[in-house]
Scaffold this active site. Structure first.
Site, short mmCIF file in Angstrom:
data_model
loop_
_atom_site.label_atom_id
_atom_site.label_comp_id
_atom_site.label_asym_id
_atom_site.label_seq_id
_atom_site.Cartn_x
_atom_site.Cartn_y
_atom_site.Cartn_z
N THR A 28 0.78 -1.26 -0.12
CA THR A 28 0.28 0.03 0.22
C THR A 28 0.98 1.31 0.00
OG1 THR A 28 -1.59 -1.21 1.39
CG2 THR A 28 -1.93 1.28 1.06
N LYS A 47 -7.06 1.75 -3.32
CA LYS A 47 -6.62 1.01 -1.95
C LYS A 47 -6.58 2.08 -0.93
CE LYS A 47 -4.92 -1.60 0.87
NZ LYS A 47 -5.88 -2.61 1.88
N LYS A 68 -0.15 5.14 8.45
CA LYS A 68 0.73 5.52 7.16
C LYS A 68 -0.61 5.47 6.15
CE LYS A 68 1.70 2.04 4.91
NZ LYS A 68 1.26 1.22 3.85
#
Ligand code: NAP
Length: 294
Positions: free
Chosen positions: A97, A172, A240
């Site tokens: 990701t 995503k 994150k």
């Protein structure tokens, strides 16, 4: 070369993925920064590369499953990096990701080396990685995806082609933005239930069987209730993802105010030492804070 695949990054997700490629009959070479994580795969039949560059030799496909933009940059383009060592025609698949910005930069480097490129981050977690039940969110050219499909099919149950390079990474982040906000709200709801003196089990049953009962609320409320923080998804990695989501949405001119507040909950948990726990531990600072009675 078509049956030879390299996996870069053997964490919670990459380890299970490499094992499934071996089970599906691929010849697999793996690389991990901390080499001890590769050892169980050696006994399952994988070759181990001492560096990313060594690990990609002879492979037709290279998949990376790394923490973030910095890790991906370091493994692909850093010292002894994988990308310049790939043979022309190799398809590289970035499944970490990461930001669409970094994906575009990586795709440009791949094109300069005559490599195929897909961004293909996944939904699903530790269990889905271990049981080949992941969903791939793919950006890139149709022909490249067709070539890589046998590899992705060995790892997942669904492949969703969303558009050109960067589309998978963008989707995503949208997905994880919504997960992060739900999880932070669930943590606040659970703390409220506990501090208010309601029966926790009965209150959670109401939420699970009613409109708020999404798969995330159903699965993670049970973990929060049991204080089971064995890692499926590291808390610091979700923080994150929320940071990347804020950054990426701003590029589209959209301000994610709920993302900012949710992210503060994860930052608070990291500050209190829960960064290496499962993301469900986001409830702990709220649970532990003393209720202020009026
Ligand atoms: P993880 O267990 O923390 O594994 C991270 C991997 O990145 C490890 O191989 C680690 O190597 C490597 N790494 C970290 N920093 C590095 C650096 N500076 N240089 C080289 N290698 C570095 O994470 P994970 O859960 O497998 O997640 C991998 C990716 O998939 C992340 O982008 C995550 O957001 C995403 N993802 C995770 C899940 C999930 O449920 N876990 C679900 C979907 C997507 P070391 O072993 O040496 O630290």
């Amino acid at each position: 070369m078509e049956k030879q695949v390299t996996v870069l990054g053997l964490g919670t997700m990459g380890g299970g993925m490499a094992a499934n490629l071996l089970k599906a009959g691929f010849q697999v070479t793996v690389y991990n920064r901390s080499q001890q994580k590769a050892e169980p795969l050696r006994s399952a039949g994988a070759h181990i590369g001492a560096t990313p560059a060594e690990a990609v030799k002879g492979s037709g496909f290279v998949i990376s499953m790394l923490a973030d933009d910095n890790a991906s940059r370091s493994v692909w383009l850093g010292q002894d990096g994988a990308l310049p060592a790939c043979a022309p025609g190799t398809v590289i698949i970035e499944s970490s990701t990461v930001t669409p910005e970094w994906v575009n930069e990586l795709a440009t480097s791949a094109a300069a080396h005559s490599l195929g490129f897909l961004d293909a981050p996944v939904t699903g977690s530790r269990v889905q990685a271990a049981t080949a039940q992941l969903t791939f969110l793919v950006g890139g050219e149709e022909a490249t995806l067709t070539k890589a499909t046998p590899v992705l099919k060995a790892l997942g149950k669904e492949i969703v082609h969303l558009g050109p390079v960067g589309s998978g990474a963008r989707m995503k982040l949208i997905n994880n933005f919504l997960c992060g906000v739900q999880l932070a709200s669930l943590a606040e709801a659970l703390a409220w239930i506990e501090h208010s003196g309601l029966d926790c089990t009965r209150a959670l049953q109401v939420l699970r069987s009613g409109a708020p009962g999404s798969p995330l609320v159903n699965g993670l409320s049970a973990r929060m209730e049991a204080q089971n923080y064995e890692v499926n998804f590291l808390l610091r990695l979700l923080e994150k993802d929320l940071a990347y989501a804020e950054q990426e949405s701003a590029r589209s001119g959209v301000e994610l105010s709920t993302c900012q507040t949710a992210r503060q909950r994860f930052q608070q948990a990291i500050a209190q030492g829960y960064g290496e726990s499962d993301m469900s531990a986001v409830v702990e600072p709220l649970r532990q804070s003393k209720p202020s009675h009026r």
